[in-house]
Design a protein around this motif. Structure first.
Motif, PDB file in Angstrom:
ATOM      1  N   GLU A  15       0.712  -1.057  -0.042  1.00 19.47           N
ATOM      2  CA  GLU A  15      -0.162  -0.007  -0.066  1.00 19.47           C
ATOM      3  C   GLU A  15       0.831   1.473  -0.015  1.00 19.47           C
ATOM      4  N   ALA A  16       2.018   1.428   0.775  1.00 20.70           N
ATOM      5  CA  ALA A  16       2.957   2.480   0.806  1.00 20.70           C
ATOM      6  C   ALA A  16       3.461   2.412  -0.503  1.00 20.70           C
ATOM      7  N   GLY A  17       4.082   1.695  -1.183  1.00 22.31           N
ATOM      8  CA  GLY A  17       4.767   1.659  -2.344  1.00 22.31           C
ATOM      9  C   GLY A  17       3.789   1.979  -3.480  1.00 22.31           C
ATOM     10  N   LEU A  18       2.505   1.541  -3.277  1.00 22.09           N
ATOM     11  CA  LEU A  18       1.445   1.921  -4.340  1.00 22.09           C
ATOM     12  C   LEU A  18       1.244   3.311  -4.317  1.00 22.09           C
ATOM     13  N   ALA A  19       1.023   3.628  -3.135  1.00 25.20           N
ATOM     14  CA  ALA A  19       0.724   5.194  -2.952  1.00 25.20           C
ATOM     15  C   ALA A  19       1.728   6.229  -3.300  1.00 25.20           C
ATOM     16  N   ALA A  20       3.024   5.767  -3.298  1.00 26.65           N
ATOM     17  CA  ALA A  20       4.238   6.648  -3.804  1.00 26.65           C
ATOM     18  C   ALA A  20       4.378   6.512  -5.267  1.00 26.65           C
ATOM     19  N   ALA A  21       3.792   5.319  -5.945  1.00 21.55           N
ATOM     20  CA  ALA A  21       3.958   5.453  -7.242  1.00 21.55           C
ATOM     21  C   ALA A  21       2.990   6.032  -7.855  1.00 21.55           C
ATOM     22  N   VAL A  22       1.700   6.007  -7.361  1.00 25.19           N
ATOM     23  CA  VAL A  22       0.586   6.858  -7.935  1.00 25.19           C
ATOM     24  C   VAL A  22       1.054   8.130  -7.889  1.00 25.19           C
ATOM     25  N   GLY A  23       1.689   8.908  -6.688  1.00 19.24           N
ATOM     26  CA  GLY A  23       2.064  10.216  -6.614  1.00 19.24           C
ATOM     27  C   GLY A  23       3.159  10.478  -7.764  1.00 19.24           C
ATOM     28  N   HIS A  24       3.873   9.432  -8.087  1.00 19.88           N
ATOM     29  CA  HIS A  24       4.718   9.684  -8.844  1.00 19.88           C
ATOM     30  C   HIS A  24       4.316   9.931 -10.342  1.00 19.88           C
ATOM     31  N   LEU A  25       3.270   9.074 -10.609  1.00 16.72           N
ATOM     32  CA  LEU A  25       2.596   9.073 -12.108  1.00 16.72           C
ATOM     33  C   LEU A  25       1.611  10.260 -11.952  1.00 16.72           C
ATOM     34  N   ARG A  26       1.205  10.904 -11.047  1.00 19.48           N
ATOM     35  CA  ARG A  26       0.398  12.125 -11.164  1.00 19.48           C
ATOM     36  C   ARG A  26       1.534  13.053 -11.622  1.00 19.48           C
ATOM     37  N   SER A  27       2.361  13.155 -10.895  1.00 13.91           N
ATOM     38  CA  SER A  27       3.511  14.189 -11.341  1.00 13.91           C
ATOM     39  C   SER A  27       3.720  14.156 -12.695  1.00 13.91           C
ATOM     40  N   LEU A  28       3.688  13.121 -13.292  1.00 17.04           N
ATOM     41  CA  LEU A  28       4.149  13.298 -14.861  1.00 17.04           C
ATOM     42  C   LEU A  28       3.063  13.513 -15.730  1.00 17.04           C
ATOM     43  N   GLN A  29       1.737  13.921 -15.373  1.00 16.60           N
ATOM     44  CA  GLN A  29       0.596  14.152 -16.298  1.00 16.60           C
ATOM     45  C   GLN A  29       0.765  15.721 -16.702  1.00 16.60           C
ATOM     46  N   HIS A  30       0.584  15.791 -18.160  1.00 23.00           N
ATOM     47  CA  HIS A  30       0.685  16.879 -18.722  1.00 23.00           C
ATOM     48  C   HIS A  30      -0.511  17.897 -18.303  1.00 23.00           C
ATOM     49  N   PRO A  31      -0.389  19.267 -18.327  1.00 24.27           N
ATOM     50  CA  PRO A  31      -1.596  19.946 -18.003  1.00 24.27           C
ATOM     51  C   PRO A  31      -2.581  19.889 -18.817  1.00 24.27           C
ATOM     52  N   SER A  32      -2.473  19.364 -20.031  1.00 23.79           N
ATOM     53  CA  SER A  32      -3.638  19.266 -21.097  1.00 23.79           C
ATOM     54  C   SER A  32      -4.506  17.783 -20.748  1.00 23.79           C
ATOM     55  N   GLY A  33      -3.765  17.076 -19.841  1.00 26.03           N
ATOM     56  CA  GLY A  33      -4.464  15.884 -19.251  1.00 26.03           C
ATOM     57  C   GLY A  33      -3.907  14.536 -19.676  1.00 26.03           C
ATOM     58  N   TYR A  34      -2.916  14.688 -20.617  1.00 24.98           N
ATOM     59  CA  TYR A  34      -2.403  13.421 -21.167  1.00 24.98           C
ATOM     60  C   TYR A  34      -1.232  12.744 -20.693  1.00 24.98           C
ATOM     61  N   TRP A  35      -0.615  11.597 -20.560  1.00 23.05           N
ATOM     62  CA  TRP A  35       0.703  11.418 -20.246  1.00 23.05           C
ATOM     63  C   TRP A  35       1.682  10.957 -21.579  1.00 23.05           C
ATOM     64  N   LYS A  36       2.612  11.118 -21.409  1.00 25.44           N
ATOM     65  CA  LYS A  36       3.733  10.717 -22.759  1.00 25.44           C
ATOM     66  C   LYS A  36       5.051  10.432 -22.272  1.00 25.44           C
ATOM     67  N   GLY A  37       5.615   9.292 -22.050  1.00 23.33           N
ATOM     68  CA  GLY A  37       6.775   8.812 -22.026  1.00 23.33           C
ATOM     69  C   GLY A  37       7.632   8.918 -23.161  1.00 23.33           C
ATOM     70  N   ASP A  38       8.888   9.282 -23.054  1.00 22.05           N
ATOM     71  CA  ASP A  38       9.711   9.175 -24.258  1.00 22.05           C
ATOM     72  C   ASP A  38       9.927   7.757 -24.789  1.00 22.05           C
ATOM     73  N   LEU A  39      10.009   7.765 -25.919  1.00 23.72           N
ATOM     74  CA  LEU A  39      10.122   6.471 -26.446  1.00 23.72           C
ATOM     75  C   LEU A  39      11.356   6.311 -27.215  1.00 23.72           C
ATOM     76  N   VAL A  40      12.227   5.469 -26.608  1.00 24.26           N
ATOM     77  CA  VAL A  40      13.689   5.160 -27.114  1.00 24.26           C
ATOM     78  C   VAL A  40      13.861   3.951 -28.138  1.00 24.26           C
ATOM     79  N   THR A  41      14.468   4.042 -29.097  1.00 21.10           N
ATOM     80  CA  THR A  41      14.915   2.965 -29.972  1.00 21.10           C
ATOM     81  C   THR A  41      16.130   2.848 -30.041  1.00 21.10           C
ATOM     82  N   ASN A  42      16.744   2.966 -31.480  1.00 18.96           N
ATOM     83  CA  ASN A  42      18.198   3.046 -31.410  1.00 18.96           C
ATOM     84  C   ASN A  42      18.783   4.113 -32.359  1.00 18.96           C
ATOM     85  N   VAL A  43      20.049   4.135 -32.574  1.00 16.37           N
ATOM     86  CA  VAL A  43      20.750   5.400 -33.281  1.00 16.37           C
ATOM     87  C   VAL A  43      20.359   5.497 -35.022  1.00 16.37           C
ATOM     88  N   THR A  44      19.666   4.332 -35.431  1.00 17.61           N
ATOM     89  CA  THR A  44      19.374   4.434 -36.718  1.00 17.61           C
ATOM     90  C   THR A  44      18.395   5.556 -36.877  1.00 17.61           C
TER      91      THR A  44
END
Length: 635
Positions: A15-44
Motif C-alpha cells: 500500500e505504501a509503495g503503491l501510494a508513492a507510485a501513484v504520486g509519481h505518476l500524477r506528477s508526470l501528467q501534462h497540464p492538458s491531461g495526457y501522459w507521454k513517456g519518451d520512446l527510445v529505440t536505436n541510433v538508426t
C-alpha cells in the motif's frame, strides 16, 4: 524482507509503495491531461535524421554536432551499435552510424570509427547490410542503385484483390513502400565527400535457390531493373503522380505520416524528388513536425539531440488511467477526468485505410500518437475502453456514446480466423515477405495473441463474453497457446508479455482458472521467475528459443507476470516474491529504473523502450494485489 513475513505486512508495504507510485505518476501528467513517456529505440533514427538533413540541404553545424555526440555516446566497446540496450552489435545500425558520423565531420582515422569499421568487416561488411541501409547509402553515391531491389511505383495501380497490392502490406510497411517506389524509380544521387571502402569485404550475399519463392522474386527483380531503365513512360509518370497524391492525402496534422519515422522521412524525400520545394506547405510541415519528435538533453560531454521513432501519448494515457483506477483512485478524480476529456477529443470517427477490408464499418477507434487519424488501432482502442468505462464522467452520455462507437469499431475489425491484428483486418497475405526488399521487420499485420487478448478482455468487461466475436477470440487464443504453456508477445517482450495479456483476458471471458490452459500458463510463469523474485525476458528470445522467458528482471515484465498470476487466482510464493521484488527495487520518488527495452516494434529487428512502462504496469499490478489482499477484488 523474507517470505516468512505475514501477508498483512506485505500488504501494508504494498500500500505504501503503491501510494508513492501513484504520486509519481500524477506528477508526470501534462497540464492538458495526457501522459507521454519518451520512446527510445536505436541510433538508426538519429543517423537517418542526419542523413535526411544532408540530402535535403538543411543540415546545420549544430544539428550535426549534437546528433553525432549522441550517436558516439551509444557506441559499444566492440565498436558496434546495438538495436536495444545491452544487446549485441548490429551490422546495419553500425554502418548507418559510421556514415552519419563521417558526414558530421568525424575523421575516419579516429579510434571510435576504426573500431566500428573493424566490427562491420567482421560482421560481413557493408555488402551484408539490410536493404534500407543500402538505399540510404545509394542516396549519397556510396552504394549502387543497381544493387538495391527495385520497387516499381506501378504497384499503386494494383486493385485491393491483387497479390502484392499495397493494402496487403501492414500499414507501417505500406506507408514506407509507396514513397520508396518514387525514390527507387528516380534513383537520386547527391554525392557525399566520404568513402566507405574500409567497410567493405567484397563478399556478396548468396542468392536464394531458383526453386524457392524468394529465389524466383530475386530473379524477377532483375527484370524490374531492366524495366526501370526503359519504362513505359506515360505509365511510370502516372504511377508516380498517383503515389504522390496517395502520400499527400495521408499527411497528418503534425506534418508526419503514420506518426512513425520511416514513412515520414521517405515521404519527405519522395515529395522533394517530385519537385516539391522545401518551403511548400507539405514539406515545411513535415520538416517542422520532425522537430517535435526530437529530444534535447544536456550531458557532461555537451548537448545532444535524438529522435523518437514514434510517440505514444494515447497509449500511455489509456494505460495510466487504467493504472490509477486499479490503484483505487476514484473514477471522478480530477486527473482521471482530465485524461478522459483529452482522450475523448482524440477519438477518430473518420475513415482510413482499414476501410479497404471493412468498407461499411463506421469509425470509432483511437490511434497511438498525437496525430495519426488514418490508422487507429484495435490495441489502443481496447485498452482505452477498458479504462474509460470505469470513469464517472460529468457528461456520461457523451462518454458512453464514444465508448459504444469504439466497441463497435473494434468488434468489426475482427479477422476471419477469430483474432485481431493491430491496424487492419485480415492482413495475413505472406507473399510480400518473400520479396528481396523485405529483409527487415514485419511487413504484414496478422492477428496476435496480445492484441486479441486485450480485445477479448474489453468485450468481456462490456458484458459480451457470451457473444460470438468474443467466443471466437477465446478459441483463437486457446488454439495459439505455445506447447510450453506461454503465449507469444508481438508488441511486447515477449512470452512474458503475451502470457501476461492472455491469462487475464481468458479469465475475464469466463475461462475457469482451473482449466489446463490456465494451469499450464501459471506453471510456465512460476518456472521462469528469477531468483530475485522478478521476471524478465531478453529481446533475443525472438530469435533464440533458449532465451524465451529468460532475462534480467524488469519492473514492467514483473508486473505483466503478476497480472497473469493474480487473474488466475494465485495466492502463492511466486506472487509474494514478485510483489516484494517491485517494492525492493522501487526508487524513493515512487518510480522504477528500467534500462532494458521491453517493447517490440518488429520482432527480431526493432525494439522500443517505453519510459512510462516502468511506472504504469507496476502500479497496475500492485493495485490489483492490494485490492485482493483487502478482500475487495479489483478496485
Amino acid at each position: 524482507m523474507t517470505l516468512e513475513q505475514p501477508l498483512v505486512e506485505s500488504r501494508l508495504d504494498a500500500e505504501a509503495g503503491l501510494a508513492a507510485a501513484v504520486g509519481h505518476l500524477r506528477s508526470l501528467q501534462h497540464p492538458s491531461g495526457y501522459w507521454k513517456g519518451d520512446l527510445v529505440t536505436n541510433v538508426t533514427m538519429d543517423a537517418e535524421d542526419l542523413m535526411l538533413r544532408h540530402f535535403l540541404g538543411i543540415a546545420t553545424a549544430r544539428t550535426d554536432e549534437e546528433t553525432a555526440r549522441w550517436i558516439r555516446s551509444q557506441q559499444a566497446e566492440d565498436g558496434s551499435w546495438a538495436t536495444f540496450h545491452g544487446g549485441p552489435g548490429d551490422l546495419s545500425t553500425t554502418v548507418e552510424a559510421w556514415v552519419a558520423l563521417r558526414m558530421a565531420g568525424d575523421d575516419a582515422r579516429a579510434e571510435h570509427l576504426q573500431r566500428a569499421a573493424r566490427f562491420v568487416r567482421g560482421a560481413g561488411g557493408v555488402e551484408q547490410a539490410r536493404v534500407f541501409t543500402h538505399m540510404w547509402l545509394s542516396l549519397f553515391g556510396l552504394w549502387s542503385w543497381d544493387d538495391c531491389p527495385d520497387l516499381p511505383p506501378e504497384i499503386v495501380f494494383l486493385p485491393s484483390w491483387a497479390p502484392l497490392n499495397i493494402y496487403n502490406w501492414g500499414c507501417w510497411a505500406r506507408q514506407t513502400i509507396v514513397p520508396l517506389t518514387i525514390v527507387s524509380a528516380l534513383r537520386p544521387v547527391r554525392p557525399a565527400d566520404i568513402d566507405t571502402a574500409e567497410l567493405r569485404t567484397g563478399a556478396r550475399p548468396a542468392r536464394s535457390s531458383v526453386t524457392s519463392l524468394a529465389g524466383v522474386f530475386e530473379r524477377l527483380d532483375a527484370v524490374l531493373h531492366a524495366y526501370t531503365r526503359r519504362p513505359v513512360r506515360w505509365l511510370r509518370e502516372a504511377a508516380m503522380r498517383r503515389a504522390t497524391e496517395w502520400i499527400l492525402a495521408r499527411q497528418e496534422a503534425d506534418g508526419g505520416w503514420g506518426g512513425i519515422q520511416p514513412p515520414w522521412v521517405y515521404s519527405l524525400i519522395a515529395l522533394h524528388l517530385m519537385g516539391y520545394p522545401l518551403d511548400h506547405p507539405a514539406m515545411r510541415a513535415g520538416i517542422e513536425g520532425l522537430d517535435g519528435f526530437t529530444v534535447h538533453e544536456q550531458t557532461p560531454e555537451g548537448p545532444v539531440r535524438w529522435l523518437e521513432a514514434c510517440q505514444s501519448p494515447v497509449w500511455d494515457t489509456g494505460l495510466a488511467v487504467a493504472a490509477l483506477l486499479d490503484a483505487g483512485v476514484p473514477g471522478d478524480d480530477p486527473a482521471v477526468l482530465a485524461a478522459t476529456d483529452w482522450l475523448l477529443d482524440e477519438q477518430i470517427t473518420a475513415g482510413g485505410d482499414w476501410q479497404v477490408r471493412r468498407p461499411d464499418l463506421p469509425g470509432g477507434g483511437w490511434a497511438f500518437e498525437f496525430a495519426n487519424d488514418t490508422y487507429p488501432d484495435t490495441d489502443d482502442t481496447a485498452e482505452i475502453v477498458l479504462a474509460l468505462r470505469r470513469v464517472r464522467h460529468p457528461d456520461q452520455p457523451r462518454l458512453d456514446a464514444a465508448l459504444d462507437r469504439a466497441v463497435a469499431w473494434t468488434t468489426g475489425m475482427q479477422s476471419k480466423d477469430g483474432g485481431w491484428g493491430a491496424f487492419d483486418a485480415d492482413n495475413t497475405h505472406t507473399l510480400a515477405e518473400k520479396l528481396p526488399f523485405c529483409d527487415f521487420g514485419a511487413v504484414i499485420d496478422p492477428p496476435s495473441a496480445d492484441v486479441t487478448a486485450h480485445v477479448v478482455e474489453m468485450l468481456a468487461a462490456e458484458g459480451r463474453a457470451a457473444d460470438e466475436p468474443c467466443g471466437r477470440g477465446v478459441r483463437w487464443l486457446l488454439d495459439g497457446q505455445e506447447a510450453d504453456g506461454s503465449w507469444f508477445g508481438r508488441w511486447g517482450a515477449n512470452h512474458v508479455y503475451g502470457t501476461g495479456a492472455v491469462v487475464p483476458a481468458l479469465v475475464a471471458a469466463g475461462v475457469d482458472p482451473r482449466t489446463a490452459a490456465i494451469r499450464r500458463a501459471v506453471r510456465w510463469l512460476e518456472e521462469h521467475q528469477n531468483a530475485d523474485g522478478g521476471w524478465g525476458e531478453d529481446l533475443r528470445s525472438y530469435r533464440d528459443p533458449a532465451r524465451v522467458g529468460r532475462g534480467a528482471s524488469t519492473p514492467s515484465q514483473t508486473a505483466w507476470a503478476l497480472l497473469a498470476l493474480l487473474a488466475a487466482g494465485e495466492d502463492s510464493a511466486a506472487v509474494e516474491t514478485g510483489v516484494r521484488h517491485l517494492l525492493r527495487t522501487q526508487r524513493e520518488d515512487g518510480g522504477w529504473e528500467e534500462l532494458l527495452y521491453t517493447g517490440t516494434g518488429f520482432p527480431g529487428d526493432f525494439y522500443i523502450s517505453y519510459r512510462l512502462y516502468r511506472i504504469v504496469f507496476p502500479i497496475w499490478a500492485l493495485g490489483r494485489y492490494v485490492a485482493r489482499e483487502r478482500g475487495g477484488g479489483r478496485p
